[in-house]
Design an enzyme around this catalytic site. Structure first.
Site, PDB file in Angstrom:
ATOM      1  N   TRP A   1      74.972  34.840  88.316  1.00 29.16           N
ATOM      2  CA  TRP A   1      73.749  35.095  87.548  1.00 29.16           C
ATOM      3  C   TRP A   1      74.013  36.019  86.355  1.00 29.16           C
ATOM      4  O   TRP A   1      73.513  35.780  85.257  1.00 29.16           O
ATOM      5  CB  TRP A   1      72.643  35.627  88.470  1.00 29.16           C
TER       6      TRP A   1
ATOM      7  N   ALA B   1      71.413  29.727  88.768  1.00 31.98           N
ATOM      8  CA  ALA B   1      72.278  29.989  87.617  1.00 31.98           C
ATOM      9  C   ALA B   1      72.799  28.693  86.996  1.00 31.98           C
ATOM     10  O   ALA B   1      72.720  28.491  85.784  1.00 31.98           O
ATOM     11  CB  ALA B   1      73.438  30.876  88.055  1.00 31.98           C
TER      12      ALA B   1
ATOM     13  N   LYS C   1      62.119  37.539  99.290  1.00 32.01           N
ATOM     14  CA  LYS C   1      62.157  36.071  99.235  1.00 32.01           C
ATOM     15  C   LYS C   1      63.436  35.540  99.878  1.00 32.01           C
ATOM     16  O   LYS C   1      63.448  34.440 100.432  1.00 32.01           O
ATOM     17  CB  LYS C   1      61.987  35.573  97.805  1.00 32.01           C
TER      18      LYS C   1
ATOM     19  N   THR D   1      64.386  28.751  96.071  1.00 34.19           N
ATOM     20  CA  THR D   1      65.363  29.177  97.059  1.00 34.19           C
ATOM     21  C   THR D   1      65.280  28.305  98.309  1.00 34.19           C
ATOM     22  O   THR D   1      66.277  28.059  98.971  1.00 34.19           O
ATOM     23  CB  THR D   1      65.123  30.663  97.424  1.00 34.19           C
TER      24      THR D   1
ATOM     25  N   SER E   1      71.078  27.311  96.915  1.00 29.55           N
ATOM     26  CA  SER E   1      70.742  28.700  97.244  1.00 29.55           C
ATOM     27  C   SER E   1      71.545  29.216  98.432  1.00 29.55           C
ATOM     28  O   SER E   1      71.584  28.610  99.495  1.00 29.55           O
ATOM     29  CB  SER E   1      69.247  28.804  97.556  1.00 29.55           C
TER      30      SER E   1
ATOM     31  N   GLU F   1      72.098  38.179 100.029  1.00 26.92           N
ATOM     32  CA  GLU F   1      71.346  39.443 100.056  1.00 26.92           C
ATOM     33  C   GLU F   1      70.274  39.453 101.149  1.00 26.92           C
ATOM     34  O   GLU F   1      69.806  40.522 101.551  1.00 26.92           O
ATOM     35  CB  GLU F   1      70.686  39.707  98.691  1.00 26.92           C
TER      36      GLU F   1
END
Lengths: 331, 331
Positions: B11, B136, B187, B244, B250, B277
């Site tokens: 990203w 991205a 998210k 996502t 994702s 994450e």
């Protein structure tokens, strides 16, 4: 509690079959032949040929017979025949019996919501709506799903919740009939937009953008119509938009994809066996937005494509020409 | 305006490449070899091997060099090294230069948002965040996408909007830094939940339900943390959750799918080249929910699976056991 479900399309049939597990349920089908097959063979060969219905579910093509003794009525006929169907029910629904809409759309020309028609034609019956991200076939197959039910009297919604829900079909109570109905009608327009983006061959970012900006638009319009912002971010709003936009089983999404791929709306409509409510809803959305002074560019472009011959490429370029400003503004 | 982008993951590299179209841009990569290849060959072989970067983009592994003369700084390093990276930047970022986080997650243990770290370690620099449904690779390929930018001073966000946006990358201005950051962190947890549902082989209804109830949970938690409900229904909330959850690109969604299919979290983590994450964010979400007295059953089940060895089947059954009540309540 005896329940009548009026309309034997895929969703009416599905709701009737799941309610029949709990309580005596009668499904009304317009055609006598279809009613007979549902009762005798526990299958709806027209809309759900591969799914077994609950064996206790009884169907009839006699409206008065379907409604006889009903303590609650669900109505699942397309929006363009909703008024006529309610008119035909008059006299057979006792006062105090809740009448719940399963239909997603506005009445043509008047732009009335289905519960407004219920209140107009069947006064004295608590009106309500059940909606959510529910593909009929998946609910019948027993996949976990959720929906929201709201009625003019919340106690009534809680009672019906007990009749409909199961471990796998999670029914929540809502308080915002207006928002749930507006979301249900407009989500089909957003689904067409997202389908068009997909049919044009854009990426997942573009689909997510179309959906997110579409929900933002639906929310602005829905609030102007009297709905609660939280509804549009909930099961009947974003949730239903989501399933409609990701599933190949959704009619409105399919309409968008086909148009994006180059078919005309007439060609798409000709090959479908059920109504895609998003087509008339796009027109209603644009007219409502104008009345209320809300800018609704996505609905406007979808309407131009499905009702006025604009190409999806033109629509897409039209949307990209709008300069993004603040996230809470239109465009 | 000279721009520095700190962190050459997929990203950070993408944002640097699109900003380089407008204005001189320097990308900082931790490894000298990677920086050299980006500058010389206009490609990031580690994370985006198949995408050509803007030819004017320059990369360096010298942090002071990357920041030298920068009028705006974007930071795109993983949350677990965000503090250390900011500490290393101290002295090289002039007061008044905006520092914008591209990172989605909380700091471990402290649960601080990335802009809180910016304000703590680089006081006197307007802190901000850029987020949205942005894969991205698709942004680099020029598919239409949208994002939202918010800074402590809105004029600053509007100025940066002009540097980042293009016809195809639509950048909106937002006013809710807290909400955008909380949505960005949480998210990923919802994406893992939706991925698990998919990996378990449930239907689209179930995925939509998981996502809709996940966004409802994220909204309750985000409001308790000081965010604006509208943010969670917008690009950085529902929009980013959407992309996502629907895209095979994702990472967090993939983690969920693999676990749903029966792999352990250690097996999944071992085969990934970038951080997911959502795994630490799930822990943070549960701890924050406890602190704030918010019920967050989906985050709790995801955390139990990815951080405490619970099976996805147990998690799914745990969620279904919760009796649905009102739509605005938990569960």
């Amino acid at each position: 509690m005896d329940v009548a479900v009026i309309g034997a399309g895929s969703w009416g049939t599905t709701v009737a079959s799941i309610v029949a597990r709990r309580t005596p349920t009668t499904l009304w089908a317009r055609r006598a032949e279809l009613a007979e097959r549902i009762t005798a063979e526990h299958v709806n060969p027209d809309y759900l040929p591969d799914h077994e219905l609950h064996p206790d579910l009884v169907a009839t093509s006699d409206l008065a017979e379907a409604l006889d003794g009903a303590d609650a009525v669900f109505v699942a006929v397309p929006s363009h025949v909703f008024r006529a169907t309610l008119a035909a029910m008059d006299g057979d629904v006792r006062p105090g019996v809740p009448v719940i809409s399963l239909t997603k759309g506005f009445e043509k020309d008047t732009h009335k919501r289905m519960t407004e028609l219920i209140e107009e034609l069947l006064p004295g019956r608590p009106a309500g709506v059940l909606a959510g991200p529910n593909l009929a076939k998946e609910v019948l197959e027993g996949y976990a799903a959720a929906a929201v039910i709201a009625t003019t009297e919340e106690a009534c919604a809680r009672e019906l919740q007990g009749v409909i829900r199961s471990t796998m079909f999670r029914v929540y109570v809502g308080s915002d009939i207006v928002g749930i109905e507006v979301a249900g009608a407009l989500k089909n327009v957003i689904a067409i937009a997202a389908g068009m983006a997909e049919g044009l061959g854009t990426g997942d970012n573009t689909r997510a953008m179309t959906i997110a900006r579409g929900v933002a638009e639906l929310t602005r319009l829905g609030i102007a119509m009297g709905g609660d912002a939280r509804t549009f971010a909930g099961l009947a709003g974003m949730g239903d938009v989501m399933v409609t936009c990701i599933s190949p089983l959704s009619r409105n999404h399919t309409v968008g994809v086909r148009i994006g791929q180059g078919m005309t709306i007439d060609e798409v409509t000709a090959e479908m066996d059920q109504v895609a409510e998003g087509v008339p809803s796009a027109r209603a959305a644009v007219e409502l937005a104008e009345e209320l002074g809300v800018d609704a560019p996505i609905c406007r472009e979808v309407d131009a494509v499905v009702n006025a011959g604009r190409t999806p490429q033109q629509a897409f370029r039209g949307l990209l020409r709008i300069e993004p400003t603040h996230e809470h503004a239109a465009g």
